[in-house]
Design a protein around this motif. Sequence first.
Motif, PDB file in Angstrom:
ATOM      1  N   GLU A 171     -11.908 -24.039 -20.027  1.00  0.00           N
ATOM      2  CA  GLU A 171     -12.106 -22.716 -20.621  1.00  0.00           C
ATOM      3  C   GLU A 171     -13.330 -21.987 -20.082  1.00  0.00           C
ATOM      4  OE1 GLU A 171     -11.651 -25.620 -22.233  1.00  0.00           O
ATOM      5  OE2 GLU A 171     -12.864 -25.706 -24.074  1.00  0.00           O
ATOM      6  N   ASP A 172     -14.130 -22.642 -19.257  1.00  0.00           N
ATOM      7  CA  ASP A 172     -15.237 -21.965 -18.574  1.00  0.00           C
ATOM      8  C   ASP A 172     -14.767 -21.233 -17.316  1.00  0.00           C
ATOM      9  OD1 ASP A 172     -17.253 -24.823 -19.350  1.00  0.00           O
ATOM     10  OD2 ASP A 172     -17.302 -22.859 -20.352  1.00  0.00           O
ATOM     11  N   THR A 173     -13.521 -21.414 -16.950  1.00  0.00           N
ATOM     12  CA  THR A 173     -12.971 -20.742 -15.779  1.00  0.00           C
ATOM     13  C   THR A 173     -13.032 -19.231 -15.957  1.00  0.00           C
ATOM     14  OG1 THR A 173     -11.487 -22.560 -15.222  1.00  0.00           O
ATOM     15  CG2 THR A 173     -10.876 -20.373 -14.420  1.00  0.00           C
ATOM     16  N   ALA A 174     -13.676 -18.571 -14.998  1.00  0.00           N
ATOM     17  CA  ALA A 174     -13.867 -17.123 -15.084  1.00  0.00           C
ATOM     18  C   ALA A 174     -14.586 -16.641 -13.830  1.00  0.00           C
ATOM     19  CB  ALA A 174     -14.708 -16.763 -16.309  1.00  0.00           C
ATOM     20  N   VAL A 175     -14.654 -15.330 -13.690  1.00  0.00           N
ATOM     21  CA  VAL A 175     -15.561 -14.727 -12.714  1.00  0.00           C
ATOM     22  C   VAL A 175     -16.892 -14.524 -13.424  1.00  0.00           C
ATOM     23  CG1 VAL A 175     -16.026 -12.777 -11.209  1.00  0.00           C
ATOM     24  CG2 VAL A 175     -13.672 -13.597 -11.494  1.00  0.00           C
TER      25      VAL A 175
END
Length: 119
Positions: free
Chosen positions: A89-93
């Motif tokens: 859930e830390d996946t992001a730009v």
Amino acid sequence: QVQLVESGGGLVQAGGSLTLSCAASGRPWTNYAMAWFRQAPGKEREPVATINWNGAKIDYADSVKGRFTISRDHHKNTVSLQMNSLKPEDTAVYYCTARLDWGTEYEYWGQGTQVTVSS
């Protein structure tokens, strides 16, 4: 030319670590608070961590407390985000941004760096 340039993103397995760096240039940054925001697909951009001009005041989103650490180096004009125990859930730009320490609006933004955490 005022610039914030992020680096250090990439692909990592859950539980792993990454360190993001932001190089600031083009103006004095002493009076600026620095922050990291992130935006996941389909979600709004959200603040992750903020550090004031002298590092005395630091705030984290509840979702990253105890796992992420923000720091800055005035001599190098850099701000870093150490990310440990990463979760999918830390996946992001992730974006680096700056505002006057006494202000509320973030004036300058980097182009972003992708962080992908695989499960």
